[in-house]
Design an enzyme around this catalytic site. Structure first.
Site, PDB file in Angstrom:
ATOM      1  CG  HIS A  27       4.665  11.652   3.736  1.00 34.73           C
ATOM      2  ND1 HIS A  27       3.966  10.584   4.224  1.00 34.73           N
ATOM      3  CD2 HIS A  27       4.783  11.444   2.397  1.00 34.73           C
ATOM      4  CE1 HIS A  27       3.660   9.771   3.246  1.00 34.73           C
ATOM      5  NE2 HIS A  27       4.150  10.255   2.119  1.00 34.73           N
ATOM      6  CD  GLN A  74       2.272   6.084  -7.979  1.00 34.28           C
ATOM      7  OE1 GLN A  74       2.208   7.249  -8.350  1.00 34.28           O
ATOM      8  NE2 GLN A  74       3.101   5.708  -7.024  1.00 34.28           N
ATOM      9  N   GLY A 108      11.851  10.657  -0.822  1.00 38.18           N
ATOM     10  CA  GLY A 108      12.529   9.873   0.208  1.00 38.18           C
ATOM     11  C   GLY A 108      13.426   8.797  -0.401  1.00 38.18           C
ATOM     12  CD  GLN A 110       8.538   7.447  -6.139  1.00 41.58           C
ATOM     13  OE1 GLN A 110       7.563   6.776  -6.418  1.00 41.58           O
ATOM     14  NE2 GLN A 110       8.560   8.222  -5.079  1.00 41.58           N
ATOM     15  CB  VAL A 143      11.853   8.862   8.651  1.00 45.11           C
ATOM     16  CG1 VAL A 143      11.502   8.938  10.127  1.00 45.11           C
ATOM     17  CG2 VAL A 143      12.371  10.215   8.162  1.00 45.11           C
TER      18      VAL A 143
HETATM   19  O1  PAF Z   1       6.189   8.235  -3.508  1.00 37.69           O
HETATM   20  C1  PAF Z   1       4.981   8.497  -3.674  1.00 37.69           C
HETATM   21  O2  PAF Z   1       4.226   8.739  -2.739  1.00 37.69           O
HETATM   22  C2  PAF Z   1       4.412   8.536  -5.086  1.00 37.69           C
HETATM   23  O3  PAF Z   1       5.011   7.577  -5.891  1.00 37.69           O
HETATM   24  C3  PAF Z   1       4.492   9.934  -5.732  1.00 37.69           C
HETATM   25  C4  PAF Z   1       5.941  10.372  -5.923  1.00 37.69           C
HETATM   26  C5  PAF Z   1       3.765  10.944  -4.874  1.00 37.69           C
HETATM   27  C6  PAF Z   1       3.844   9.903  -7.109  1.00 37.69           C
HETATM   28  O4  PAF Z   1       2.501   9.535  -7.048  1.00 37.69           O
END
Ligand code: PAF
Length: 290
Positions: free
Chosen positions: A37, A61, A150, A156, A179
């Site tokens: 992050h 999700q 990432g 995704q 990373v």
């Molecule tokens: O990659 C993530 O942390 C999640 O899938 C995201 C993109 C923040 C969506 O909730």
């Protein structure tokens, strides 16, 4: 650094930014921030006038029975990291603000979401509908010029790019390298679940991907994939999938050739599901090492 919890307050910030013509970068997160992050926040800080980070563990999700309840959370720590990284605004809404009573809309990207993690033996396409829906809502709320994701979550990122293009979002989706820890394990909030022994075994995932890359370059795809799977087997890991796909379309790769290929893996180690991948460009050699 401001912390906003209501989409209505966010729209004021968004309108202000548009009025004065500054660029806005969004880093969407589910919190429990790590170095992965941080690299997204750093890039956003370098490239944009205003950096917005969202902090929301998105329930839609997660599959029923997955780790929604136990997903690691530490808002105070996340806010401290965000402040340190120069974030201007954190958007941390409560679930009821995102999914109020009567919410009935789902964004579904077809095709791309039905393979790898989206296949029925894996998390299923519903996982990606959850992701696409929340990201669409975040893009609407923040209206960022750039949004940062990432490469570890390669599928995704591909789904979000497709969604942004298909729904005419003006946001540019930026995908940054994974990373890794010193032994190559990709940074993930879920690494926090790993026991010491599982953590040691997990290093075999990146070793397997590197092994696939080196054998692929000399002996072809089939031999490369076999070498990678063998590496996992030696560590006692049975992957959910270990496959080669074309990065843009996620179509299966039969033999490889001049085009870049993505080798992606998902595996559960002592109950913790991890994913990783390597992008192999035959002409340029390995493109993703850190
Ligand atoms: O990659 C993530 O942390 C999640 O899938 C995201 C993109 C923040 C969506 O909730």
């Amino acid at each position: 650094m401001k912390v906003l919890r209501d989409p209505a307050d966010l729209s004021i910030a968004r309108d202000d930014a548009r009025r004065v013509g500054i660029t806005v970068g969004l880093v969407p997160t589910m919190g429990y921030l790590h170095e992965g992050h941080n690299s997204l926040l750093k890039a956003a800080r370098e490239q944009c006038d205003r950096v917005v980070m969202s902090l929301f563990v998105n329930p839609t999700q997660f599959r029923p029975g997955e780790d929604l309840g136990s997903y690691p959370r530490d808002e105070q720590r996340d806010l401290a990291i965000a402040r340190e990284a120069g974030v201007d605004l954190v958007y941390a809404p409560e679930p009821e603000k995102i999914y109020p009573a009567g919410f009935a809309t789902e964004v579904t990207v077809t095709g791309l979401t039905e393979v790898l993690c989206g296949s029925s033996d894996s998390r299923g396409p519903e996982h990606f509908s959850g992701v696409a829906t929340i990201v669409a809502k975040l893009f609407n709320a923040v209206d960022p010029d750039f949004a940062y994701f990432g490469q570890k979550d390669a599928q995704q990122a591909t789904v979000i790019k497709r969604m942004a293009e298909d729904l005419d979002f003006r946001t540019r989706v930026v995908v940054l390298p994974t990373v890794r820890d010193r032994d190559g394990l990709a940074m993930s909030s879920r690494n926090a679940y790993l026991s010491e022994g599982a953590r040691e075994r997990a290093a075999a995932i990146w070793k397997a991907l590197l092994e696939t890359e080196s054998v692929y370059e000399t002996a072809g795809l089939e031999a490369g994939l076999e070498a990678g799977r063998n590496e996992l087997e030696r560590a006692g890991i049975t992957p959910e999938y270990f496959e080669a796909r074309f990065p843009g379309t996620l179509d299966p790769v039969e033999a490889g050739g001049d085009e870049a290929i993505l080798v992606a893996v998902a595996a559960e180690i002592d109950g913790t599901r991890l994913i990783d991948n390597i992008l192999i460009e035959p002409e340029k050699g390995k493109v993703q090492t850190t």
